[in-house]
Design an enzyme around this catalytic site. Structure first.
Site, short mmCIF file in Angstrom:
data_model
loop_
_atom_site.label_atom_id
_atom_site.label_comp_id
_atom_site.label_asym_id
_atom_site.label_seq_id
_atom_site.Cartn_x
_atom_site.Cartn_y
_atom_site.Cartn_z
N ARG A 1 42.74 36.01 -17.92
CA ARG A 1 41.59 36.41 -18.73
C ARG A 1 42.14 37.21 -19.90
O ARG A 1 43.28 37.67 -19.86
CB ARG A 1 40.63 37.26 -17.90
CG ARG A 1 41.27 38.57 -17.45
CD ARG A 1 40.38 39.36 -16.51
NE ARG A 1 40.99 40.65 -16.26
CZ ARG A 1 40.99 41.26 -15.07
NH1 ARG A 1 40.44 40.70 -14.02
NH2 ARG A 1 41.55 42.44 -14.95
N ARG B 1 0.81 -1.22 0.00
CA ARG B 1 0.00 0.00 0.00
C ARG B 1 0.85 1.27 0.00
O ARG B 1 0.32 2.37 -0.12
CB ARG B 1 -0.97 -0.03 1.19
CG ARG B 1 -2.05 -1.10 0.98
CD ARG B 1 -2.88 -1.29 2.21
NE ARG B 1 -3.60 -0.09 2.54
CZ ARG B 1 -4.03 0.21 3.77
NH1 ARG B 1 -3.76 -0.60 4.77
NH2 ARG B 1 -4.69 1.32 4.00
N LYS C 1 9.13 -1.35 2.64
CA LYS C 1 8.49 -0.41 3.56
C LYS C 1 9.42 0.06 4.68
O LYS C 1 9.46 1.26 5.00
CB LYS C 1 7.22 -1.05 4.15
CG LYS C 1 6.51 -0.16 5.14
CD LYS C 1 5.06 -0.53 5.32
CE LYS C 1 4.85 -1.77 6.13
NZ LYS C 1 3.42 -1.94 6.50
N ASN D 1 -4.40 -2.49 18.93
CA ASN D 1 -3.11 -3.15 19.07
C ASN D 1 -2.04 -2.35 18.34
O ASN D 1 -2.14 -2.11 17.14
CB ASN D 1 -3.23 -4.56 18.45
CG ASN D 1 -1.89 -5.28 18.36
OD1 ASN D 1 -1.00 -5.04 19.17
ND2 ASN D 1 -1.77 -6.17 17.38
C1 UD1 Z 1 -0.70 -5.26 12.41
C2 UD1 Z 1 -1.48 -6.05 13.49
C3 UD1 Z 1 -2.62 -5.17 13.99
C4 UD1 Z 1 -2.05 -3.88 14.56
C5 UD1 Z 1 -1.20 -3.17 13.52
C6 UD1 Z 1 -0.44 -2.02 14.18
C7 UD1 Z 1 -1.36 -8.46 13.01
C8 UD1 Z 1 -2.05 -9.61 12.40
N1 UD1 Z 1 -1.99 -7.29 12.91
O1 UD1 Z 1 -1.59 -5.01 11.32
O2 UD1 Z 1 -3.33 -5.87 15.03
O3 UD1 Z 1 -3.13 -3.05 14.99
O4 UD1 Z 1 -0.20 -4.04 12.97
O5 UD1 Z 1 0.28 -1.27 13.24
O6 UD1 Z 1 -0.30 -8.61 13.60
N2 UD1 Z 1 5.16 -8.61 8.42
C9 UD1 Z 1 6.07 -9.56 8.09
N3 UD1 Z 1 5.64 -10.73 7.52
C10 UD1 Z 1 4.33 -10.99 7.30
C11 UD1 Z 1 3.38 -10.00 7.64
C12 UD1 Z 1 3.83 -8.81 8.20
O7 UD1 Z 1 7.27 -9.36 8.30
O8 UD1 Z 1 4.03 -12.08 6.80
C13 UD1 Z 1 5.63 -7.36 9.02
C14 UD1 Z 1 5.37 -6.13 8.14
O9 UD1 Z 1 6.48 -5.80 7.33
C15 UD1 Z 1 5.13 -5.04 9.17
C16 UD1 Z 1 4.58 -5.79 10.38
O10 UD1 Z 1 4.93 -7.15 10.20
O11 UD1 Z 1 6.35 -4.40 9.54
C17 UD1 Z 1 3.07 -5.66 10.49
O12 UD1 Z 1 2.46 -6.08 9.29
P1 UD1 Z 1 1.36 -5.21 8.56
O13 UD1 Z 1 1.00 -5.90 7.31
O14 UD1 Z 1 1.76 -3.81 8.50
O15 UD1 Z 1 0.13 -5.44 9.59
P2 UD1 Z 1 -1.08 -4.44 9.88
O16 UD1 Z 1 -2.17 -4.74 8.93
O17 UD1 Z 1 -0.58 -3.06 10.00
MG MG Z 2 1.23 -2.12 9.58
#
Ligand code: UD1
Ligand code: MG
Length: 452
Positions: free
Chosen positions: A426, A18, A25, A173
């Site tokens: 010059r 996104r 990111k 969270n």
């Molecule tokens: C996540 C939390 C949500 C919280 C929010 C806060 C979960 C399921 N959800 O959602 O409850 O309110 O953060 O900002 O934990 N990442 C990985 N591998 C993956 C998925 C994610 O390394 O497979 C990393 C991403 O790079 C990021 C972090 O984990 O740095 C969080 O992932 P992101 O996709 O941003 O989760 P949110 O939807 O923001």
């Molecule tokens: Mg996030």
């Protein structure tokens, strides 16, 4: 925290789709530092702590950044992006070593402080198995909601899986969790992917902890500290929060800014006493500004050290490797790069000083250019103390202007100039008396036939 060892895992895998960017990111900047660098700098450090970052496949740049900030870091690759719990387990080997505390943080939550990490670990000492960082969101959309029942945290519901009632909950969270190391791996291993996204959500750890008869607890903090960055708009909001903090810290440290909201700072900017920064100044990474220096409006400064009582701008650009001595002056439309200006040197107007050393008290006239590049290599210009370079001169490097020497205006200097000498390079001026009036007469005569 005394006595307890701690492993911190920072999750930084994934493109951050996104963000609509080819940059991972975690490498986007806030106040001149990457999101990842900010989190790593705040993470628990010192004896008994270890640090791990989980990166996406092919994201060597993220690994490099982690190592630059914390050379002791271990990195693991999450080969498929199957959710935050799956990402944690990419570091299973590190977890299995069994630290007392296991702290999980996200690479996209850059404003978090070291103090908050310490607060998160405290409940583990008094018997909690899991502490979750929570905050009251002005707009909770997109965040996991903390479900609290009779004062006890019972579950976290992700936006996509939340009921309409649950979506109204504003306690969210932040993403940081602290597990008691004794049970962490067992709990995380139990997390499944039966949810609307088919992902392994770390947030499910809460209900598993509860079902196992263990305690999960919430530590609250302010929204500003835990803004998660999923979009460029959120990145810009985090920048605003960070700039406000940096401006306040600078004002508290005694910097004078009449319009602080127009001044952009970096977390590592260092200020002496009685520094003044006029409106509309941008200060990038690696800048130190000593006592009494004044930065005039519309100046842009990166990796530069500005000496006591020096003056910069308005409209100056100081690029990396610039060092200004005490009382040195860099005026309007002047660009410097890898340039040392000793005490009292003056470069006041319309000049480029690159790969150069300018001695104390030297005066560089308007429109002077150090010609430092031939299309292949860079060369140095040395200007001695007290030298005077006349306006509109080109100093073709490598070249040395001796101490106390003069360079005539408009010179192209290609050879070294000895101390106290005059160099003029010059074309010689010629003067023809009466030429202009004869020229006008001739032109007027030539025009006459037309009217007749
Ligand atoms: C996540 C939390 C949500 C919280 C929010 C806060 C979960 C399921 N959800 O959602 O409850 O309110 O953060 O900002 O934990 N990442 C990985 N591998 C993956 C998925 C994610 O390394 O497979 C990393 C991403 O790079 C990021 C972090 O984990 O740095 C969080 O992932 P992101 O996709 O941003 O989760 P949110 O939807 O923001
Ligand atoms: Mg996030």
């Amino acid at each position: 925290m005394t006595g307890r060892s701690c492993l911190t895992i920072v999750l930084a895998a994934g493109e951050g789709t996104r963000m609509r960017s080819s940059l991972p990111k975690a490498l986007h900047p806030v106040a001149g530092q990457t999101l990842l660098a900010r989190v790593l700098a705040a993470a628990p450090s010192g004896p008994g702590t270890s640090l791990t970052v989980v990166v996406g496949p092919g994201h060597e740049a993220v690994t490099d950044e982690a190592k630059r900030v914390r050379p002791d870091v271990m990195t693991f690759v999450q080969h498929e992006r199957l959710g935050t719990a799956h990402a944690v387990l990419a570091a299973r080997e590190a977890i299995a070593r069994g630290a007392d505390d296991l702290v999980i943080a996200f690479g996209d939550t850059p404003l978090i402080s070291a103090d908050t990490f310490a607060r998160m670990r405290a409940p583990l000492q008094t018997g909690a198995s899991l502490a979750v960082l929570g905050f009251r969101a002005a707009d909770p959309t997109g965040y996991g909601r903390l479900i609290v029942d009779n004062g006890r945290l019972t579950a976290i519901r992700e936006q996509a899986d939340a009921s309409a009632d649950e979506r109204r909950i504003t306690l969210c969270n932040a993403g940081v969790m602290a597990f008691d190391g004794k049970t962490a791996l067992q709990i995380i291993d139990k997390i499944g992917n039966a949810n609307s996204k088919g992902e392994y959500y770390l947030t499910d750890a809460v209900s598993i902890v509860r079902a196992s008869g263990l305690t999960a607890t919430v530590i609250e903090t302010s929204e500003d500290e835990v803004r998660g960055i999923n979009t460029k708009a959120q990145l810009a909001e985090a920048e605003q929060v960070m700039q406000a903090r940096l401006r306040k810290a600078a004002l508290d440290a005694g910097v004078t800014m009449v319009a602080p909201d127009t001044v952009f700072l970096t977390a590592d900017t260092s200020f002496g006493r009685d520094v003044t920064i006029e409106p509309y100044v941008v200060i990038g990474p690696g800048v130190t500004i000593a006592d009494g220096a004044v930065i005039h409006s519309f100046s842009h400064i990166v990796q530069a050290s500005i000496g006591r009582n020096a003056s910069v701008g308005p409209y100056a650009r100081l690029r990396p490797g610039t060092s200004l001595g005490e009382g040195a002056r860099v005026g309007n439309f002047v660009e410097t790069k890898a340039a040392v200006l000793e005490a009292g040197a003056k470069v006041n107007h319309l000049t480029y000083v690159g790969d150069a050393h300018v001695g104390a008290g030297a005066n560089i006239g308007a429109g002077t250019i150090t010609c430092n590049y031939d299309g292949f290599n860079k060369y140095r210009t040395e200007i001695g103390a007290g030298a005077f370079v006349g306006s509109n001169s080109s100093l073709v490097a490598p070249v040395k202007i001796g101490s106390g020497a003069y360079v005539g205006s408009g010179s192209v200097v290609t050879k070294n100039v000895p101390d106290d000498a005059l160099a003029i390079g010059r074309s010689r001026q010629t003067v023809r008396d009466g030429w202009a009036s004869r020229f006008r007469e001739m032109k007027l005569l030539a025009k006459k036939p037309k009217s007749g």
